[in-house]
Design an enzyme around this catalytic site. Structure first.
Site, PDB file in Angstrom:
ATOM      1  N   LYS A 121       0.832  -1.390  -0.158  1.00 51.21           N
ATOM      2  CA  LYS A 121      -0.016  -0.107  -0.293  1.00 51.21           C
ATOM      3  C   LYS A 121       0.999   1.330   0.088  1.00 51.21           C
ATOM      4  CE  LYS A 121      -2.194  -2.815   2.976  1.00 51.21           C
ATOM      5  NZ  LYS A 121      -2.851  -3.289   3.941  1.00 51.21           N
ATOM      6  N   ASP A 138      -4.682  -9.471   8.767  1.00 50.90           N
ATOM      7  CA  ASP A 138      -6.239  -8.991   8.810  1.00 50.90           C
ATOM      8  C   ASP A 138      -6.982 -10.197   8.034  1.00 50.90           C
ATOM      9  OD1 ASP A 138      -4.977  -8.269   6.088  1.00 50.90           O
ATOM     10  OD2 ASP A 138      -6.098  -6.628   6.021  1.00 50.90           O
TER      11      ASP A 138
HETATM   12  C1  BGC Z   1      -0.884  -6.691   2.377  1.00 49.59           C
HETATM   13  C2  BGC Z   1      -1.717  -8.084   3.087  1.00 49.59           C
HETATM   14  C3  BGC Z   1      -2.934  -7.432   3.491  1.00 49.59           C
HETATM   15  C4  BGC Z   1      -3.764  -6.925   2.524  1.00 49.59           C
HETATM   16  C5  BGC Z   1      -5.130  -6.437   3.013  1.00 49.59           C
HETATM   17  C6  BGC Z   1      -1.824  -6.228   1.533  1.00 49.59           C
HETATM   18  O1  BGC Z   1      -1.393  -4.802   1.071  1.00 49.59           O
HETATM   19  O2  BGC Z   1       0.289  -7.386   2.003  1.00 49.59           O
HETATM   20  O3  BGC Z   1      -0.894  -8.282   4.074  1.00 49.59           O
HETATM   21  O4  BGC Z   1      -3.677  -8.656   4.070  1.00 49.59           O
HETATM   22  O5  BGC Z   1      -2.991  -5.680   2.026  1.00 49.59           O
HETATM   23  O6  BGC Z   1      -4.971  -5.410   3.828  1.00 49.59           O
END
Ligand code: BGC
Length: 398
Positions: A166, A201
């Site tokens: 993200k 999560d």
């Molecule tokens: C992360 C995951 C996470 C997902 C949803 C991704 O960017 O790498 O670990 O579960 O986002 O939040």
């Protein structure tokens, strides 16, 4: 007669098209990557050699799910997107849960600064939650830490950050144990909060739902980022060397956002390439960048800008809109607003353009083009997300 409009319109349609046959081959590749990710050859979840799977398939150390009869009171944290939440949770023992929480905005500075500052901020929020909830500061608390990033789990309450996703890019965090970082920050504030569990999560979602419904076998997140976790047989995880398990099952965090980092099957177009290049994690998590909320509004903006620059969209005065030229100026809800617009004159689309991009177009052609673009982005995202869900469902069918 083929018009110039036909040309750019069909190019756009082709760039986002994902017919069923293509989806089926993506699904086959996905299933293969899942198996390779669990194999003995893929020892480390953080391994990124060319032979390793793009799906990290991380054993979560969660080897049993709740029966719904557990009782107790604990703190819970949720970090992974725009907000950080601190909860007090009470398990009532009959599948029911009572919870209260505070929400704190994670500033851009905390998302990109030193890890110590981010974790210091988290500890300050926990203290604030205790104070504002009237919970004594000198008591001892147990805490579950939902940390929504790829972590190489080393026990139920420890794990090292593999990479940020993200828009987080904090320094001095990759390769470090995120529970230790939190623990150190809590100690600095003299808080007696013990991290009892670290979960992704998707794993947390699976467990929380299993508390209400013991038939639950998977958790899927389609939010700022995207990912899923599911219950796997330990016998199917040749790379598992974490010792004896309480049951023959283990929850696996797929980390599907990283699917096909090798770009073997994903239909990456020029807009995807731009999103990727400008992201905090270029070259990886392309599937997430085509599917999840953090990127879809930006994808729409890039297409609008490209077509406007070529003279195919908006009037000249609107093509210079500052917002149209500002990265991430379009929220993902823009796509939902436009996609759900069934008015004959696309009145909601017109309003969304005015509100979010300061573009006041009356042109039916502009409105239809914007509507179509949002539909194409949403449809491709939904189809790709369906591949992941189908792969997980496949495990339980065959
Ligand atoms: C992360 C995951 C996470 C997902 C949803 C991704 O960017 O790498 O670990 O579960 O986002 O939040």
């Amino acid at each position: 007669m083929v018009t110039s409009d036909d040309v750019w319109q069909s190019e756009l349609e082709a760039a986002f098209s994902l017919p069923t046959a293509r989806l089926q081959s993506i699904l086959q590749f996905f299933l293969g990557e899942m198996e390779r990710g669990l194999s003995a050859a893929d020892q480390s979840s953080s391994s990124s050699s060319s032979s390793s799977s793009s799906l990290k398939m991380i054993p979560s150390f969660v080897d049993s799910l709740p029966a719904g009869t557990e009782t107790g009171r604990m703190l819970a944290l949720d970090l992974g997107g725009t907000n950080f939440r601190v909860f007090e949770v009470v398990l009532k023992g009959d599948g029911a849960v009572a919870a209260r929480h505070n929400k704190y905005k994670v500033s851009d500075a905390h998302k990109v600064g030193p890890a110590e500052d981010l974790f210091g901020f988290l500890a300050e929020c926990i203290k604030d939650f205790l104070v504002t909830s009237g919970l004594p500061l000198d008591e001892t608390y147990v805490l579950g830490f939902t940390f929504s990033f790829p972590v190489d789990q080393t026990s139920i309450n420890s794990g090292t950050l593999i990479e940020w996703t993200k828009d987080f890019t904090c320094t001095h965090a990759v390769g470090r144990d995120v529970c230790l970082l939190l623990d150190q920050a809590l100690r600095k504030l003299a808080l007696k909060v013990r991290v009892a569990a670290l979960v992704n999560d998707t794993v947390g979602t699976l467990i929380a739902h299993a508390y209400q419904d013991t038939k639950t076998v998977a958790g899927v997140i389609l939010g700022t980022g995207t990912n899923a976790a599911y219950v796997e047989k330990v016998a199917n995880i040749p790379k598992w060397h974490g010792g004896a398990t309480k049951t023959d099952s283990m929850v696996i965090n797929i980390e599907w956002g990283g699917f096909d980092n090798q770009k073997k099957v994903l239909p990456v177009n020029k807009y995807d390439a731009s999103i990727d290049a400008a992201s905090g994690n270029p070259g990886v998590y392309l599937y997430e960048k085509m599917v999840s909320g953090h990127y879809l509004g930006e994808l729409a903006r890039l297409i609008f800008l490209d077509l406007a620059t070529q003279g195919h969209l908006f009037a000249p005065r609107d093509r210079v809109s500052v917002k149209l030229h500002t990265p991430h100026s379009i929220e993902t809800d823009f796509l939902s607003l436009v996609e759900s617009d069934t008015t004959a004159d696309l009145a909601h689309t017109k309003k969304a353009l005015a509100d979010q991009l300061a573009i006041a177009t009356e042109s039916p052609k502009d409105l239809q083009t914007v509507h179509r673009i949002c539909h194409l982005i949403g449809l491709r995202a939904a189809r790709l997300a369906a591949v992941g869900v189908a792969a997980v469902v496949n495990i339980f069918l065959f």
